[in-house]
Design a protein around this motif. Structure first.
Motif, PDB file in Angstrom:
ATOM      1  N   ASN A   1       0.819  -1.211   0.000  1.00 13.40           N
ATOM      2  CA  ASN A   1       0.000   0.000   0.000  1.00 13.40           C
ATOM      3  C   ASN A   1       0.854   1.263   0.000  1.00 13.40           C
ATOM      4  OD1 ASN A   1      -2.337  -1.521  -0.018  1.00 13.40           O
ATOM      5  ND2 ASN A   1      -2.575  -1.515   2.224  1.00 13.40           N
ATOM      6  N   THR A   2       1.972   1.191   0.702  1.00 15.19           N
ATOM      7  CA  THR A   2       2.864   2.355   0.747  1.00 15.19           C
ATOM      8  C   THR A   2       3.445   2.654  -0.640  1.00 15.19           C
ATOM      9  OG1 THR A   2       3.447   1.893   3.055  1.00 15.19           O
ATOM     10  CG2 THR A   2       4.948   3.298   1.785  1.00 15.19           C
ATOM     11  N   ILE A   3       3.919   1.597  -1.309  1.00 10.95           N
ATOM     12  CA  ILE A   3       4.502   1.768  -2.651  1.00 10.95           C
ATOM     13  C   ILE A   3       3.459   2.314  -3.625  1.00 10.95           C
ATOM     14  CG2 ILE A   3       5.498   0.554  -4.625  1.00 10.95           C
ATOM     15  CD1 ILE A   3       6.806  -1.366  -2.602  1.00 10.95           C
ATOM     16  N   ALA A   4       2.247   1.714  -3.571  1.00 18.02           N
ATOM     17  CA  ALA A   4       1.174   2.154  -4.455  1.00 18.02           C
ATOM     18  C   ALA A   4       0.818   3.609  -4.194  1.00 18.02           C
ATOM     19  CB  ALA A   4      -0.045   1.252  -4.294  1.00 18.02           C
ATOM     20  N   GLY A   5       0.838   3.983  -2.902  1.00 20.96           N
ATOM     21  CA  GLY A   5       0.528   5.375  -2.566  1.00 20.96           C
ATOM     22  C   GLY A   5       1.548   6.337  -3.134  1.00 20.96           C
ATOM     23  N   TRP A   6       2.840   5.951  -3.026  1.00 18.98           N
ATOM     24  CA  TRP A   6       3.887   6.820  -3.577  1.00 18.98           C
ATOM     25  C   TRP A   6       3.776   6.934  -5.105  1.00 18.98           C
ATOM     26  CZ3 TRP A   6       6.650  10.245  -1.216  1.00 18.98           C
ATOM     27  CH2 TRP A   6       6.960  10.110   0.133  1.00 18.98           C
ATOM     28  N   VAL A   7       3.490   5.816  -5.749  1.00 16.07           N
ATOM     29  CA  VAL A   7       3.339   5.850  -7.212  1.00 16.07           C
ATOM     30  C   VAL A   7       2.171   6.742  -7.606  1.00 16.07           C
ATOM     31  CG1 VAL A   7       2.787   4.469  -9.257  1.00 16.07           C
ATOM     32  CG2 VAL A   7       4.428   3.620  -7.566  1.00 16.07           C
ATOM     33  N   LEU A   8       1.039   6.588  -6.932  1.00 13.91           N
ATOM     34  CA  LEU A   8      -0.134   7.404  -7.242  1.00 13.91           C
ATOM     35  C   LEU A   8       0.128   8.877  -6.968  1.00 13.91           C
ATOM     36  CD1 LEU A   8      -3.113   7.553  -8.068  1.00 13.91           C
ATOM     37  CD2 LEU A   8      -3.733   7.075  -5.677  1.00 13.91           C
ATOM     38  N   GLY A   9       0.779   9.139  -5.845  1.00 16.65           N
ATOM     39  CA  GLY A   9       1.099  10.528  -5.504  1.00 16.65           C
ATOM     40  C   GLY A   9       2.036  11.156  -6.527  1.00 16.65           C
ATOM     41  N   GLY A  10       3.042  10.340  -6.942  1.00 20.79           N
ATOM     42  CA  GLY A  10       3.963  10.859  -7.945  1.00 20.79           C
ATOM     43  C   GLY A  10       3.264  11.177  -9.265  1.00 20.79           C
ATOM     44  N   GLY A  11       2.306  10.304  -9.642  1.00 20.78           N
ATOM     45  CA  GLY A  11       1.552  10.551 -10.878  1.00 20.78           C
ATOM     46  C   GLY A  11       0.748  11.826 -10.792  1.00 20.78           C
ATOM     47  N   ILE A  12       0.121  12.051  -9.615  1.00 22.82           N
ATOM     48  CA  ILE A  12      -0.680  13.269  -9.434  1.00 22.82           C
ATOM     49  C   ILE A  12       0.197  14.515  -9.517  1.00 22.82           C
ATOM     50  CG2 ILE A  12      -2.081  14.531  -7.779  1.00 22.82           C
ATOM     51  CD1 ILE A  12      -3.151  11.822  -6.807  1.00 22.82           C
ATOM     52  N   VAL A  13       1.379  14.455  -8.871  1.00 29.14           N
ATOM     53  CA  VAL A  13       2.307  15.599  -8.916  1.00 29.14           C
ATOM     54  C   VAL A  13       2.771  15.878 -10.342  1.00 29.14           C
ATOM     55  CG1 VAL A  13       4.574  16.420  -8.193  1.00 29.14           C
ATOM     56  CG2 VAL A  13       3.061  15.305  -6.525  1.00 29.14           C
ATOM     57  N   LEU A  14       3.080  14.775 -11.091  1.00 25.30           N
ATOM     58  CA  LEU A  14       3.549  14.931 -12.470  1.00 25.30           C
ATOM     59  C   LEU A  14       2.470  15.551 -13.358  1.00 25.30           C
ATOM     60  CD1 LEU A  14       5.725  14.417 -14.602  1.00 25.30           C
ATOM     61  CD2 LEU A  14       4.791  12.109 -14.904  1.00 25.30           C
ATOM     62  N   LEU A  15       1.229  15.064 -13.190  1.00 24.77           N
ATOM     63  CA  LEU A  15       0.131  15.612 -13.978  1.00 24.77           C
ATOM     64  C   LEU A  15      -0.105  17.080 -13.653  1.00 24.77           C
ATOM     65  CD1 LEU A  15      -2.225  15.224 -15.932  1.00 24.77           C
ATOM     66  CD2 LEU A  15      -3.617  14.410 -13.996  1.00 24.77           C
ATOM     67  N   GLY A  16      -0.079  17.381 -12.375  1.00 25.11           N
ATOM     68  CA  GLY A  16      -0.269  18.774 -11.974  1.00 25.11           C
ATOM     69  C   GLY A  16       0.824  19.676 -12.519  1.00 25.11           C
ATOM     70  N   GLY A  17       2.087  19.168 -12.452  1.00 27.41           N
ATOM     71  CA  GLY A  17       3.203  19.968 -12.965  1.00 27.41           C
ATOM     72  C   GLY A  17       3.078  20.222 -14.457  1.00 27.41           C
ATOM     73  N   THR A  18       2.581  19.192 -15.174  1.00 23.12           N
ATOM     74  CA  THR A  18       2.412  19.347 -16.622  1.00 23.12           C
ATOM     75  C   THR A  18       1.373  20.413 -16.951  1.00 23.12           C
ATOM     76  OG1 THR A  18       3.003  17.025 -17.003  1.00 23.12           O
ATOM     77  CG2 THR A  18       1.809  18.142 -18.761  1.00 23.12           C
ATOM     78  N   LEU A  19       0.267  20.402 -16.218  1.00 22.42           N
ATOM     79  CA  LEU A  19      -0.794  21.393 -16.441  1.00 22.42           C
ATOM     80  C   LEU A  19      -0.310  22.805 -16.132  1.00 22.42           C
ATOM     81  CD1 LEU A  19      -3.854  19.433 -14.955  1.00 22.42           C
ATOM     82  CD2 LEU A  19      -3.304  19.830 -17.375  1.00 22.42           C
ATOM     83  N   VAL A  20       0.427  22.942 -15.030  1.00 22.03           N
ATOM     84  CA  VAL A  20       0.934  24.265 -14.648  1.00 22.03           C
ATOM     85  C   VAL A  20       1.933  24.780 -15.671  1.00 22.03           C
ATOM     86  CG1 VAL A  20       2.290  25.521 -12.937  1.00 22.03           C
ATOM     87  CG2 VAL A  20       0.507  23.922 -12.194  1.00 22.03           C
ATOM     88  N   ALA A  21       2.858  23.893 -16.093  1.00 24.34           N
ATOM     89  CA  ALA A  21       3.870  24.301 -17.077  1.00 24.34           C
ATOM     90  C   ALA A  21       3.221  24.680 -18.404  1.00 24.34           C
ATOM     91  CB  ALA A  21       4.875  23.171 -17.290  1.00 24.34           C
ATOM     92  N   GLY A  22       2.172  23.937 -18.788  1.00 28.32           N
ATOM     93  CA  GLY A  22       1.483  24.247 -20.040  1.00 28.32           C
ATOM     94  C   GLY A  22       0.861  25.620 -20.017  1.00 28.32           C
ATOM     95  N   GLU A  23       0.303  26.034 -18.874  1.00 25.58           N
ATOM     96  CA  GLU A  23      -0.287  27.362 -18.755  1.00 25.58           C
ATOM     97  C   GLU A  23       0.778  28.457 -18.713  1.00 25.58           C
ATOM     98  OE1 GLU A  23      -3.447  28.332 -18.891  1.00 25.58           O
ATOM     99  OE2 GLU A  23      -3.950  26.257 -19.394  1.00 25.58           O
ATOM    100  N   MET A  24       1.880  28.167 -18.041  1.00 24.50           N
ATOM    101  CA  MET A  24       2.928  29.174 -17.904  1.00 24.50           C
ATOM    102  C   MET A  24       3.631  29.448 -19.228  1.00 24.50           C
ATOM    103  SD  MET A  24       4.725  28.163 -14.275  1.00 24.50           S
ATOM    104  CE  MET A  24       5.960  29.446 -14.519  1.00 24.50           C
ATOM    105  N   PHE A  25       3.817  28.413 -20.030  1.00 27.61           N
ATOM    106  CA  PHE A  25       4.562  28.553 -21.275  1.00 27.61           C
ATOM    107  C   PHE A  25       3.665  28.389 -22.496  1.00 27.61           C
ATOM    108  CE2 PHE A  25       7.555  27.043 -18.049  1.00 27.61           C
ATOM    109  CZ  PHE A  25       8.527  28.033 -18.133  1.00 27.61           C
ATOM    110  N   LYS A  26       2.412  28.733 -22.381  1.00 26.81           N
ATOM    111  CA  LYS A  26       1.469  28.616 -23.469  1.00 26.81           C
ATOM    112  C   LYS A  26       1.871  29.545 -24.609  1.00 26.81           C
ATOM    113  CE  LYS A  26      -3.482  28.817 -24.441  1.00 26.81           C
ATOM    114  NZ  LYS A  26      -4.824  29.109 -23.871  1.00 26.81           N
ATOM    115  N   SER A  27       1.855  29.047 -25.854  1.00 24.24           N
ATOM    116  CA  SER A  27       2.247  29.856 -27.014  1.00 24.24           C
ATOM    117  C   SER A  27       1.137  29.858 -28.049  1.00 24.24           C
ATOM    118  CB  SER A  27       3.539  29.301 -27.649  1.00 24.24           C
ATOM    119  OG  SER A  27       3.337  27.984 -28.110  1.00 24.24           O
ATOM    120  N   GLU A  28       1.060  30.935 -28.833  1.00 23.60           N
ATOM    121  CA  GLU A  28       0.088  31.059 -29.901  1.00 23.60           C
ATOM    122  C   GLU A  28       0.769  30.894 -31.254  1.00 23.60           C
ATOM    123  OE1 GLU A  28      -3.046  31.338 -29.397  1.00 23.60           O
ATOM    124  OE2 GLU A  28      -3.044  31.715 -27.234  1.00 23.60           O
ATOM    125  N   ARG A  29       0.008  30.508 -32.272  1.00 21.82           N
ATOM    126  CA  ARG A  29       0.529  30.399 -33.633  1.00 21.82           C
ATOM    127  C   ARG A  29       0.929  31.794 -34.116  1.00 21.82           C
ATOM    128  NH1 ARG A  29      -0.201  27.101 -38.256  1.00 21.82           N
ATOM    129  NH2 ARG A  29      -0.291  28.266 -40.218  1.00 21.82           N
TER     130      ARG A  29
END
Length: 225
Positions: free
Chosen positions: A6-34
């Motif tokens: 359960n501990t390992i699964a929790g860390w994996v799930l938490g890491g996935g959530i952090v990665l997804l959140g970081g991707t969304l934040v980075a996409g907004e910060m560095f958003k570019s237009e054509r």
């Protein structure tokens, strides 16, 4: 064992959530237009369909034309044409008294069908169009001279030709801002004419003239005719 899993699964799930959140934040910060427009302009390069300023009417250049300069320009024509009174035809016809005459007017000369069927007279505008690009003026002409792209050279040459047995009156100076009629530009991109090219010299053209009574020619510079 279950607690460790359960501990390992929790860390994996938490890491996935952090990665997804970081991707969304980075996409907004560095958003570019054509970019609009696409690319960057390069100095000296024209876009397709973009043309320069319209050429002034030939009447504009005739106001400052000089027969002495025109005589020098005629050297490009002398390998194929004579211009003295009673001079013989060569690869091209004799050009004495050509200005103001009908197109393809020299009796007995073997003009191309393209030139014989063109019609009209060698006035200032017509001669300028022929000198700018014989092939554009009369498609199918046998004249191989590329043409004179510089309108001042054409004006100088025509004034010189006019002084050789012709008396065509100069046209009035055009009104300020008046542009040349569409289709009469000397720009190679418009008329399909190449840049000025050297013509055959007398030594080069002599073998062509031997055994040949005429090529195709009309009042113009160079060879055809």
């Amino acid at each position: 064992m279950n607690d460790r899993f359960n501990t390992i699964a929790g860390w994996v799930l938490g890491g996935g959530i952090v990665l997804l959140g970081g991707t969304l934040v980075a996409g907004e910060m560095f958003k570019s237009e054509r970019p609009d427009p696409m690319g960057y302009p390069i100095a000296g390069v024209q876009e397709e369909g973009e043309g320069g300023e319209a050429e002034q009417p030939i009447a504009h250049f005739l106001q400052t034309a000089d027969a002495a300069r025109g005589e020098a320009v005629f050297r490009k024509c002398a390998a194929c044409h004579t211009i003295n009174q009673g001079g013989p035809n060569g690869v091209g016809p004799n050009l004495y008294g050509s200005m103001g005459q009908a197109v393809a007017h020299v009796a007995g000369f073997n003009y191309s069908e393209a030139l014989r069927g063109h019609g009209g007279t060698w006035d200032w505008e017509t001669m300028s169009a022929w000198l700018a690009s014989p092939r554009a003026f009369a498609p199918g002409t046998k004249m191989t001279f590329a043409g004179l792209s510089d309108p001042q050279d054409r004006a100088d040459l025509m004034v010189y030709m006019n002084a050789q047995g012709s008396s065509l009156a100069l046209p009035p100076a055009p009104a300020a801002g008046e542009a040349a009629p569409a289709g009469n530009s000397s720009d190679p991109a418009v008329n399909g004419a190449a840049a000025d090219q050297p013509v055959l010299n007398e030594a080069q053209v002599a073998p062509v003239q031997e055994g040949r009574t005429g090529g195709e020619a009309a009042p113009a510079a160079g060879r055809d005719h």
